[in-house]
Write a protein that holds these residues in place. Sequence first.
Motif, PDB file in Angstrom:
ATOM      1  N   LYS A  93      -7.957   9.902   0.591  1.00 52.66           N
ATOM      2  CA  LYS A  93      -8.902   9.030   1.285  1.00 52.66           C
ATOM      3  C   LYS A  93      -8.965   7.669   0.599  1.00 52.66           C
ATOM      4  O   LYS A  93      -9.153   7.579  -0.615  1.00 52.66           O
ATOM      5  CB  LYS A  93     -10.283   9.676   1.301  1.00 52.66           C
ATOM      6  CG  LYS A  93     -11.308   8.891   2.073  1.00 52.66           C
ATOM      7  CD  LYS A  93     -12.625   9.655   2.099  1.00 52.66           C
ATOM      8  CE  LYS A  93     -13.678   8.954   2.890  1.00 52.66           C
ATOM      9  NZ  LYS A  93     -14.934   9.719   2.889  1.00 52.66           N
ATOM     10  N   SER A  94      -8.815   6.599   1.408  1.00 45.00           N
ATOM     11  CA  SER A  94      -8.821   5.234   0.899  1.00 45.00           C
ATOM     12  C   SER A  94      -9.820   4.407   1.699  1.00 45.00           C
ATOM     13  O   SER A  94      -9.863   4.506   2.926  1.00 45.00           O
ATOM     14  CB  SER A  94      -7.430   4.616   1.020  1.00 45.00           C
ATOM     15  OG  SER A  94      -6.487   5.395   0.306  1.00 45.00           O
ATOM     16  N   LEU A 142      -9.746   4.766  -3.757  1.00 43.57           N
ATOM     17  CA  LEU A 142      -8.294   4.735  -3.774  1.00 43.57           C
ATOM     18  C   LEU A 142      -7.790   5.956  -4.533  1.00 43.57           C
ATOM     19  O   LEU A 142      -8.306   6.271  -5.609  1.00 43.57           O
ATOM     20  CB  LEU A 142      -7.838   3.461  -4.496  1.00 43.57           C
ATOM     21  CG  LEU A 142      -6.441   2.963  -4.298  1.00 43.57           C
ATOM     22  CD1 LEU A 142      -6.187   2.571  -2.842  1.00 43.57           C
ATOM     23  CD2 LEU A 142      -6.199   1.749  -5.184  1.00 43.57           C
ATOM     24  N   HIS A 171       1.193   6.372   8.539  1.00 41.50           N
ATOM     25  CA  HIS A 171       1.014   7.599   7.771  1.00 41.50           C
ATOM     26  C   HIS A 171       2.356   7.992   7.158  1.00 41.50           C
ATOM     27  O   HIS A 171       3.392   7.893   7.801  1.00 41.50           O
ATOM     28  CB  HIS A 171       0.507   8.738   8.665  1.00 41.50           C
ATOM     29  CG  HIS A 171      -0.924   8.573   9.045  1.00 41.50           C
ATOM     30  ND1 HIS A 171      -1.950   8.897   8.199  1.00 41.50           N
ATOM     31  CD2 HIS A 171      -1.502   8.108  10.173  1.00 41.50           C
ATOM     32  CE1 HIS A 171      -3.099   8.643   8.792  1.00 41.50           C
ATOM     33  NE2 HIS A 171      -2.859   8.162   9.992  1.00 41.50           N
ATOM     34  N   PHE A 209       0.837  -1.187   0.000  1.00 40.74           N
ATOM     35  CA  PHE A 209       0.000   0.000   0.000  1.00 40.74           C
ATOM     36  C   PHE A 209       0.877   1.244   0.000  1.00 40.74           C
ATOM     37  O   PHE A 209       1.272   1.752   1.039  1.00 40.74           O
ATOM     38  CB  PHE A 209      -0.921  -0.036   1.212  1.00 40.74           C
ATOM     39  CG  PHE A 209      -2.084   0.912   1.159  1.00 40.74           C
ATOM     40  CD1 PHE A 209      -2.583   1.381  -0.038  1.00 40.74           C
ATOM     41  CD2 PHE A 209      -2.688   1.320   2.321  1.00 40.74           C
ATOM     42  CE1 PHE A 209      -3.660   2.243  -0.079  1.00 40.74           C
ATOM     43  CE2 PHE A 209      -3.770   2.189   2.299  1.00 40.74           C
ATOM     44  CZ  PHE A 209      -4.253   2.640   1.089  1.00 40.74           C
ATOM     45  N   LEU A 215      -7.710   6.308   6.168  1.00 35.53           N
ATOM     46  CA  LEU A 215      -7.882   4.923   5.726  1.00 35.53           C
ATOM     47  C   LEU A 215      -9.059   4.329   6.497  1.00 35.53           C
ATOM     48  O   LEU A 215      -9.085   4.382   7.729  1.00 35.53           O
ATOM     49  CB  LEU A 215      -6.607   4.120   5.981  1.00 35.53           C
ATOM     50  CG  LEU A 215      -6.635   2.642   5.618  1.00 35.53           C
ATOM     51  CD1 LEU A 215      -6.955   2.436   4.141  1.00 35.53           C
ATOM     52  CD2 LEU A 215      -5.298   1.999   5.952  1.00 35.53           C
ATOM     53  N   VAL A 225      -4.174  -5.397   8.280  1.00 33.76           N
ATOM     54  CA  VAL A 225      -3.713  -4.125   7.725  1.00 33.76           C
ATOM     55  C   VAL A 225      -2.595  -3.590   8.602  1.00 33.76           C
ATOM     56  O   VAL A 225      -2.774  -3.438   9.815  1.00 33.76           O
ATOM     57  CB  VAL A 225      -4.861  -3.086   7.661  1.00 33.76           C
ATOM     58  CG1 VAL A 225      -4.350  -1.759   7.120  1.00 33.76           C
ATOM     59  CG2 VAL A 225      -6.027  -3.607   6.836  1.00 33.76           C
ATOM     60  N   TRP A 246      -3.853  11.121   5.397  1.00 39.75           N
ATOM     61  CA  TRP A 246      -4.223  10.030   4.507  1.00 39.75           C
ATOM     62  C   TRP A 246      -5.212   9.151   5.253  1.00 39.75           C
ATOM     63  O   TRP A 246      -4.844   8.172   5.891  1.00 39.75           O
ATOM     64  CB  TRP A 246      -3.006   9.223   4.085  1.00 39.75           C
ATOM     65  CG  TRP A 246      -3.249   8.288   2.947  1.00 39.75           C
ATOM     66  CD1 TRP A 246      -4.392   7.587   2.669  1.00 39.75           C
ATOM     67  CD2 TRP A 246      -2.319   7.924   1.931  1.00 39.75           C
ATOM     68  NE1 TRP A 246      -4.237   6.820   1.546  1.00 39.75           N
ATOM     69  CE2 TRP A 246      -2.964   7.016   1.076  1.00 39.75           C
ATOM     70  CE3 TRP A 246      -1.009   8.283   1.674  1.00 39.75           C
ATOM     71  CZ2 TRP A 246      -2.330   6.446  -0.024  1.00 39.75           C
ATOM     72  CZ3 TRP A 246      -0.393   7.716   0.579  1.00 39.75           C
ATOM     73  CH2 TRP A 246      -1.046   6.815  -0.265  1.00 39.75           C
ATOM     74  N   TRP A 283      -0.365  -0.236   8.678  1.00 38.54           N
ATOM     75  CA  TRP A 283      -0.451   1.073   8.056  1.00 38.54           C
ATOM     76  C   TRP A 283       0.350   2.085   8.854  1.00 38.54           C
ATOM     77  O   TRP A 283       0.307   2.102  10.077  1.00 38.54           O
ATOM     78  CB  TRP A 283      -1.922   1.490   8.010  1.00 38.54           C
ATOM     79  CG  TRP A 283      -2.179   2.882   7.556  1.00 38.54           C
ATOM     80  CD1 TRP A 283      -2.731   3.882   8.291  1.00 38.54           C
ATOM     81  CD2 TRP A 283      -1.906   3.446   6.281  1.00 38.54           C
ATOM     82  NE1 TRP A 283      -2.820   5.031   7.536  1.00 38.54           N
ATOM     83  CE2 TRP A 283      -2.318   4.780   6.293  1.00 38.54           C
ATOM     84  CE3 TRP A 283      -1.335   2.940   5.107  1.00 38.54           C
ATOM     85  CZ2 TRP A 283      -2.191   5.617   5.193  1.00 38.54           C
ATOM     86  CZ3 TRP A 283      -1.211   3.778   4.016  1.00 38.54           C
ATOM     87  CH2 TRP A 283      -1.639   5.095   4.065  1.00 38.54           C
ATOM     88  N   SER A 301     -12.259   3.661  11.082  1.00 38.28           N
ATOM     89  CA  SER A 301     -11.158   4.551  10.729  1.00 38.28           C
ATOM     90  C   SER A 301      -9.893   4.060  11.418  1.00 38.28           C
ATOM     91  O   SER A 301      -9.915   3.717  12.593  1.00 38.28           O
ATOM     92  CB  SER A 301     -11.501   5.969  11.192  1.00 38.28           C
ATOM     93  OG  SER A 301     -10.413   6.830  10.958  1.00 38.28           O
TER      94      SER A 301
END
Length: 179
Positions: free
Chosen positions: A97-98, A87, A113, A68, A122, A109, A120, A111, A132
């Motif tokens: 925004k994803s 995406l 930033h 990602f 997600l 996930v 960003w 993740w 979120s």
Amino acid sequence: MRLLFALFGLSLAAAAVAADDAVLTVDTVSGGVVVQRDGKQLSLHLGDALQEQDLIQTEAGGHLTLRFARHGFVDIGPSTEAGVERLPFAAYAKDLKSIFSLSRGYLRVVWKHPQISTSWPLFIYMSGHRISLTSGEFFFQHDGNEQLACAAAGQLALQAVGADGVETIRPPACTRLIA
């Protein structure tokens, strides 16, 4: 002949830049994994870029890891159906925004930033909830009877569709979602 070689070199360079700019790419794939795109069923291969509105389906022995935007990854487990709802076209886009959805199966996930100054957002949509994510590691399970959202690191903010309140889940914790 030189012109032909120059054009070939430029097309290879453009393809490499396009692959580097892709936000979501296949990092590993094993077993039966397909994507539904524009009414067609396509197999996924290493390096393939996923797009908005793709529906990913893994069979019982299938597994997929998506890189990602160099800021994390999404593991998709066996017997899973997950959608790429929204995406950005590139990691430098203004609106980053994803959104992913999970209709059945398992997601992990990880993740982070890209920068503190970058926003960003997600989200994961699952079982009538918008979830979120902050930077961290998260697990989602949807087996039809039970839906779980877990935070191993970072925090989740859960909001049920039509609800005003938001519930925050801090690690290490899981919460059962009720549609």
